[in-house]
Design a protein around this motif. Sequence first.
Motif, PDB file in Angstrom:
ATOM      1  N   ARG A  24       0.811  -1.212   0.000  1.00  7.17           N
ATOM      2  CA  ARG A  24       0.000   0.000   0.000  1.00  7.17           C
ATOM      3  C   ARG A  24       0.841   1.256   0.000  1.00  7.17           C
ATOM      4  N   SER A  25       2.112   1.150   0.371  1.00  9.59           N
ATOM      5  CA  SER A  25       2.973   2.329   0.456  1.00  9.59           C
ATOM      6  C   SER A  25       3.801   2.551  -0.804  1.00  9.59           C
ATOM      7  N   VAL A  26       3.652   1.664  -1.792  1.00 16.34           N
ATOM      8  CA  VAL A  26       4.437   1.748  -3.022  1.00 16.34           C
ATOM      9  C   VAL A  26       3.549   2.234  -4.163  1.00 16.34           C
ATOM     10  N   GLN A  27       4.020   3.241  -4.869  1.00 19.07           N
ATOM     11  CA  GLN A  27       3.324   3.753  -6.047  1.00 19.07           C
ATOM     12  C   GLN A  27       3.877   3.081  -7.303  1.00 19.07           C
ATOM     13  N   PHE A  28       3.029   2.887  -8.313  1.00 24.39           N
ATOM     14  CA  PHE A  28       3.511   2.275  -9.545  1.00 24.39           C
ATOM     15  C   PHE A  28       4.606   3.131 -10.187  1.00 24.39           C
ATOM     16  N   SER A  29       4.549   4.430  -9.956  1.00 18.05           N
ATOM     17  CA  SER A  29       5.568   5.337 -10.506  1.00 18.05           C
ATOM     18  C   SER A  29       6.934   5.145  -9.846  1.00 18.05           C
ATOM     19  N   ASP A  30       6.998   4.384  -8.746  1.00 17.72           N
ATOM     20  CA  ASP A  30       8.280   4.080  -8.100  1.00 17.72           C
ATOM     21  C   ASP A  30       9.066   3.025  -8.871  1.00 17.72           C
ATOM     22  N   PHE A  31       8.397   2.318  -9.790  1.00 16.58           N
ATOM     23  CA  PHE A  31       9.018   1.203 -10.500  1.00 16.58           C
ATOM     24  C   PHE A  31       9.729   1.669 -11.770  1.00 16.58           C
ATOM     25  N   VAL A  32      10.856   1.030 -12.047  1.00 17.10           N
ATOM     26  CA  VAL A  32      11.597   1.234 -13.297  1.00 17.10           C
ATOM     27  C   VAL A  32      11.863  -0.141 -13.900  1.00 17.10           C
ATOM     28  N   ILE A  33      11.485  -0.331 -15.157  1.00 10.27           N
ATOM     29  CA  ILE A  33      11.708  -1.633 -15.804  1.00 10.27           C
ATOM     30  C   ILE A  33      13.205  -1.921 -15.890  1.00 10.27           C
ATOM     31  N   SER A  34      13.562  -3.125 -15.471  1.00 11.52           N
ATOM     32  CA  SER A  34      14.948  -3.587 -15.509  1.00 11.52           C
ATOM     33  C   SER A  34      14.998  -4.899 -16.273  1.00 11.52           C
ATOM     34  N   GLU A  35      15.943  -5.045 -17.174  1.00  9.53           N
ATOM     35  CA  GLU A  35      16.075  -6.286 -17.932  1.00  9.53           C
ATOM     36  C   GLU A  35      16.785  -7.342 -17.096  1.00  9.53           C
ATOM     37  N   ARG A  36      16.264  -8.568 -17.141  1.00  8.33           N
ATOM     38  CA  ARG A  36      16.909  -9.710 -16.498  1.00  8.33           C
ATOM     39  C   ARG A  36      17.361 -10.654 -17.594  1.00  8.33           C
ATOM     40  N   ARG A  37      18.658 -10.701 -17.828  1.00  5.26           N
ATOM     41  CA  ARG A  37      19.200 -11.431 -18.961  1.00  5.26           C
ATOM     42  C   ARG A  37      19.795 -12.766 -18.528  1.00  5.26           C
ATOM     43  N   TYR A  38      19.417 -13.811 -19.254  1.00  2.49           N
ATOM     44  CA  TYR A  38      19.936 -15.161 -19.045  1.00  2.49           C
ATOM     45  C   TYR A  38      20.543 -15.643 -20.358  1.00  2.49           C
ATOM     46  N   PRO A  39      21.296 -16.745 -20.344  1.00  4.95           N
ATOM     47  CA  PRO A  39      21.874 -17.237 -21.595  1.00  4.95           C
ATOM     48  C   PRO A  39      20.838 -17.556 -22.669  1.00  4.95           C
ATOM     49  N   ASN A  40      19.611 -17.935 -22.240  1.00  7.34           N
ATOM     50  CA  ASN A  40      18.623 -18.384 -23.230  1.00  7.34           C
ATOM     51  C   ASN A  40      17.385 -17.506 -23.331  1.00  7.34           C
ATOM     52  N   ARG A  41      17.286 -16.436 -22.556  1.00  4.35           N
ATOM     53  CA  ARG A  41      16.101 -15.582 -22.626  1.00  4.35           C
ATOM     54  C   ARG A  41      16.375 -14.249 -21.936  1.00  4.35           C
ATOM     55  N   VAL A  42      15.481 -13.291 -22.191  1.00  5.90           N
ATOM     56  CA  VAL A  42      15.538 -11.983 -21.529  1.00  5.90           C
ATOM     57  C   VAL A  42      14.193 -11.737 -20.858  1.00  5.90           C
ATOM     58  N   GLY A  43      14.216 -11.482 -19.566  1.00 10.80           N
ATOM     59  CA  GLY A  43      13.009 -11.175 -18.825  1.00 10.80           C
ATOM     60  C   GLY A  43      13.032  -9.744 -18.325  1.00 10.80           C
ATOM     61  N   GLN A  44      12.065  -9.416 -17.496  1.00  8.44           N
ATOM     62  CA  GLN A  44      11.996  -8.079 -16.904  1.00  8.44           C
ATOM     63  C   GLN A  44      11.667  -8.189 -15.417  1.00  8.44           C
ATOM     64  N   THR A  45      12.258  -7.286 -14.642  1.00  5.61           N
ATOM     65  CA  THR A  45      11.860  -7.065 -13.260  1.00  5.61           C
ATOM     66  C   THR A  45      11.638  -5.571 -13.084  1.00  5.61           C
ATOM     67  N   TYR A  46      11.146  -5.191 -11.928  1.00  5.67           N
ATOM     68  CA  TYR A  46      11.073  -3.775 -11.578  1.00  5.67           C
ATOM     69  C   TYR A  46      12.170  -3.451 -10.573  1.00  5.67           C
ATOM     70  N   SER A  47      13.046  -2.514 -10.917  1.00  2.00           N
ATOM     71  CA  SER A  47      13.860  -1.854  -9.910  1.00  2.00           C
ATOM     72  C   SER A  47      12.993  -0.772  -9.277  1.00  2.00           C
ATOM     73  N   VAL A  48      13.410  -0.252  -8.131  1.00  2.00           N
ATOM     74  CA  VAL A  48      12.542   0.651  -7.371  1.00  2.00           C
ATOM     75  C   VAL A  48      13.287   1.921  -7.000  1.00  2.00           C
ATOM     76  N   LYS A  49      12.647   3.060  -7.264  1.00  2.00           N
ATOM     77  CA  LYS A  49      13.183   4.361  -6.873  1.00  2.00           C
ATOM     78  C   LYS A  49      12.795   4.679  -5.431  1.00  2.00           C
ATOM     79  N   TYR A  50      13.598   5.502  -4.796  1.00  2.00           N
ATOM     80  CA  TYR A  50      13.329   5.872  -3.405  1.00  2.00           C
ATOM     81  C   TYR A  50      12.042   6.680  -3.282  1.00  2.00           C
ATOM     82  N   ASN A  51      11.267   6.334  -2.280  1.00  2.00           N
ATOM     83  CA  ASN A  51      10.063   7.073  -1.922  1.00  2.00           C
ATOM     84  C   ASN A  51       9.985   7.086  -0.396  1.00  2.00           C
ATOM     85  N   PRO A  52       9.976   8.256   0.237  1.00  2.00           N
ATOM     86  CA  PRO A  52       9.965   8.306   1.707  1.00  2.00           C
ATOM     87  C   PRO A  52       8.707   7.720   2.326  1.00  2.00           C
TER      88      PRO A  52
END
Length: 275
Positions: free
Chosen positions: A187-215
């Motif tokens: 409840r304390s996290v806004q969707f705007s806090d997320f930044v798409i981050s690529e997760r790379r493996y030898p056989n595929r590329v996925g995505q995760t969310y990295s997170v920006k600081y929010n007090p």
Amino acid sequence: MAQTAEIEPQASTIEPTVNYLLDTGITPSTYTGGPGSTEVKSVGTLDPHRVTIRSGRDRDFILERDGFVFVPHDTKMVDFFDADELRRVYYPEIEALIKAQSGASRVVVFDHTLRTADDTFREQHKIREVVQRVHNDYTEWSGPQRLKEILPDEADELLKRRFAIIQVWRPIRYPVETFPLAICDARSVQFSDFVISERRYPNRVGQTYSVKYNPDHQWYWFPLMRRDEALVFKVYDSMRDGRARWTAHTAFDVPSPPPNGRPRESIEIRTLAFF
């Protein structure tokens, strides 16, 4: 058997430093080697912040509201490093746990990761490092994409109704004395806090969310978490009705670890939950 460290009760509130992402406009990424490899390469600028983390042991959490729940959960596992035993014993235990906690009618375990903070032990057993950066494991794109990869023959029908990716985290031997897991109230996290981050493996590329600081982020951890306790948390939910859909989390360095505190050893397991 390892000697048990003398453990002092830990404070109910601590103020460690956690690593957020500094959003520079460059897509962050992490490369992870294949099975048996401990190679990890990351691109991205960390943004460390001192935050307040409260003990969750005296609080009640609800999976659909907070994004996570902490439960007593014994296991019949003997050796978490035995892949056959994991699939035979632990996978069914986790499927039953998630059904009970989420109300899912079907749960499919599709992955697990062992981690340790001991560099020598990690190299010896070819397992992963602890992750000291705030993140959520799936995105709007990679959640459905993972379902398509795991259950390709059923994906078209399964994507027509609600599904979630739910994970379970626990220690595998002794209580967590170093590098515990902190988890953020959804409840304390806004969707705007997320930044798409690529997760790379030898056989595929996925995505995760990295997170920006929010007090406004509200952080919790469970001091000296034991092998017979489990943290269940959502990292994706297809339902957009106000319920928790993501749960930011990170390992962190305890400000005053116990004397002779042992390196953390843990397992996280990933599941598809269908409703």
